[in-house]
Design an enzyme around this catalytic site. Structure first.
Site, PDB file in Angstrom:
ATOM      1  N   PRO A  73      11.241 -15.345 111.841  1.00  0.00           N
ATOM      2  CA  PRO A  73      10.968 -15.777 110.493  1.00  0.00           C
ATOM      3  C   PRO A  73      11.009 -17.401 110.402  1.00  0.00           C
ATOM      4  O   PRO A  73      11.730 -18.183 111.279  1.00  0.00           O
ATOM      5  CB  PRO A  73      12.213 -15.266 109.567  1.00  0.00           C
ATOM      6  CG  PRO A  73      12.627 -14.003 110.556  1.00  0.00           C
ATOM      7  CD  PRO A  73      12.287 -14.571 111.970  1.00  0.00           C
ATOM      8  N   SER A  74      10.332 -17.982 109.514  1.00  0.00           N
ATOM      9  CA  SER A  74      10.151 -19.302 109.178  1.00  0.00           C
ATOM     10  C   SER A  74       9.623 -20.020 110.499  1.00  0.00           C
ATOM     11  O   SER A  74      10.124 -21.270 110.411  1.00  0.00           O
ATOM     12  CB  SER A  74      11.403 -19.633 108.564  1.00  0.00           C
ATOM     13  OG  SER A  74      11.876 -19.036 107.639  1.00  0.00           O
ATOM     14  N   ARG A  75       8.657 -19.514 111.217  1.00  0.00           N
ATOM     15  CA  ARG A  75       8.316 -20.076 112.344  1.00  0.00           C
ATOM     16  C   ARG A  75       9.320 -20.807 113.781  1.00  0.00           C
ATOM     17  O   ARG A  75       9.344 -21.535 114.201  1.00  0.00           O
ATOM     18  CB  ARG A  75       7.589 -21.174 112.288  1.00  0.00           C
ATOM     19  CG  ARG A  75       6.124 -21.090 111.005  1.00  0.00           C
ATOM     20  CD  ARG A  75       5.487 -20.199 111.720  1.00  0.00           C
ATOM     21  NE  ARG A  75       4.149 -19.764 110.966  1.00  0.00           N
ATOM     22  CZ  ARG A  75       3.844 -18.823 110.081  1.00  0.00           C
ATOM     23  NH1 ARG A  75       4.652 -17.856 110.091  1.00  0.00           N
ATOM     24  NH2 ARG A  75       2.764 -18.987 109.576  1.00  0.00           N
ATOM     25  N   LEU A  76      10.623 -19.986 113.257  1.00  0.00           N
ATOM     26  CA  LEU A  76      11.859 -20.340 114.279  1.00  0.00           C
ATOM     27  C   LEU A  76      11.823 -19.343 115.374  1.00  0.00           C
ATOM     28  O   LEU A  76      12.675 -18.611 115.356  1.00  0.00           O
ATOM     29  CB  LEU A  76      13.209 -20.420 113.480  1.00  0.00           C
ATOM     30  CG  LEU A  76      13.002 -21.535 112.310  1.00  0.00           C
ATOM     31  CD1 LEU A  76      14.121 -21.437 111.530  1.00  0.00           C
ATOM     32  CD2 LEU A  76      12.717 -22.821 112.638  1.00  0.00           C
ATOM     33  N   ARG A  88       2.022 -15.328 106.331  1.00  0.00           N
ATOM     34  CA  ARG A  88       2.922 -14.445 106.913  1.00  0.00           C
ATOM     35  C   ARG A  88       3.823 -14.592 107.666  1.00  0.00           C
ATOM     36  O   ARG A  88       3.725 -15.571 108.447  1.00  0.00           O
ATOM     37  CB  ARG A  88       1.937 -13.267 107.664  1.00  0.00           C
ATOM     38  CG  ARG A  88       1.220 -12.310 106.597  1.00  0.00           C
ATOM     39  CD  ARG A  88       0.531 -11.319 107.433  1.00  0.00           C
ATOM     40  NE  ARG A  88      -0.519 -11.992 108.096  1.00  0.00           N
ATOM     41  CZ  ARG A  88      -1.323 -11.693 109.047  1.00  0.00           C
ATOM     42  NH1 ARG A  88      -1.162 -10.576 109.574  1.00  0.00           N
ATOM     43  NH2 ARG A  88      -2.250 -12.667 109.728  1.00  0.00           N
TER      44      ARG A  88
END
Ligand code: FMN
Length: 214
Positions: A191-194, A13
């Site tokens: 988002p995208s672990r950023l 997720r």
């Protein structure tokens, strides 16, 4: 069991609830207040629960959940038994960390600092607001000590309930601590672990503010 573990492992997720900007010039305590209020207003479960980590005399860390009860003059106040595991740790090492996690907001706050006991009037005032059952329990429970049977505890509850038939005084071994922060990190999932990670670190009378890699 294995299916369940597979499901968790493959759960990718994303985080997409917000971002953290406009923090320069802010006092971290005020920002904490804003996030705390938002956690409360958005009906997070247990918004005032946090993980307190302490270190014992042999440098071994341990953690447990507590409730934040007051915010006072830039410090974070909680209440417990001074003779508990955490109380003994704090006696030998005042360094501790607090961790808040509000999953519905995709936010985490890490706080590091030193802990001191609040003065006895603050503990008395808070203790007097607790329900009678919790007040009696504070006398009956030798928190963190080994209990041979549940009955032993229940007997002590009865004993103290009859000892204090009306008002219950605060036990001398029960009270508050305040953590004075040296560092507060605000984490907002992106988002995208950023993710956004903004750190306020005490520097002289003010705060050094920097962003960290996610
Ligand atoms: C949601 C939640 C809130 C808790 N709040 C407190 C609290 O405010 N004070 C406290 O002494 N223990 C609280 N506890 C119990 C602690 O997690 C812990 O079991 C207890 O303080 C003994 O910890 P220790 O043996 O490490 O000293 C809470 C537990 C949970 C799950």
């Amino acid at each position: 069991m294995e299916d369940f573990l597979e499901l968790i492992k493959n759960d990718h997720r994303d985080f997409d609830h917000g971002k953290l900007d406009g923090f320069f010039g802010k006092e971290p305590f005020n920002l904490f207040n804003e996030w705390y209020k938002e956690a409360f207003d958005s009906k997070q479960l247990e918004p005032n629960a946090f993980v307190l980590s302490t270190i014992d005399s042999e440098n071994r860390p341990s953690s447990r959940i507590l409730y934040l009860k007051e915010l006072s003059e830039g410090t974070f106040v909680f209440f417990t038994n001074y003779k508990s595991h955490k109380g003994i740790d704090l006696e030998v090492n005042k360094n501790a960390s607090m961790l808040f996690f509000w999953p519905g907001k995709e936010r985490q706050i890490r706080i590091e600092g030193t802990v001191e006991k609040v003065n006895s009037e603050v503990s008395d005032t808070y203790f007097s607001t607790r329900p009678r059952g919790s007040q009696v329990g504070a006398w009956a429970s030798n928190q963190s000590e080994i209990l041979e049977t549940r009955e032993e505890l229940e007997n002590r509850v009865e004993e103290f309930a009859s000892k204090f038939p009306s008002s219950v005084p605060r036990p001398p071994h029960w009270g508050g601590y305040f953590l004075k922060p040296r560092l507060i990190e605000f984490w907002q999932g992106r988002p995208s672990r950023l993710h956004d990670r903004i750190v306020f670190e005490k520097e002289n009378d003010g705060w050094k503010i920097y962003r960290k890699n996610p």
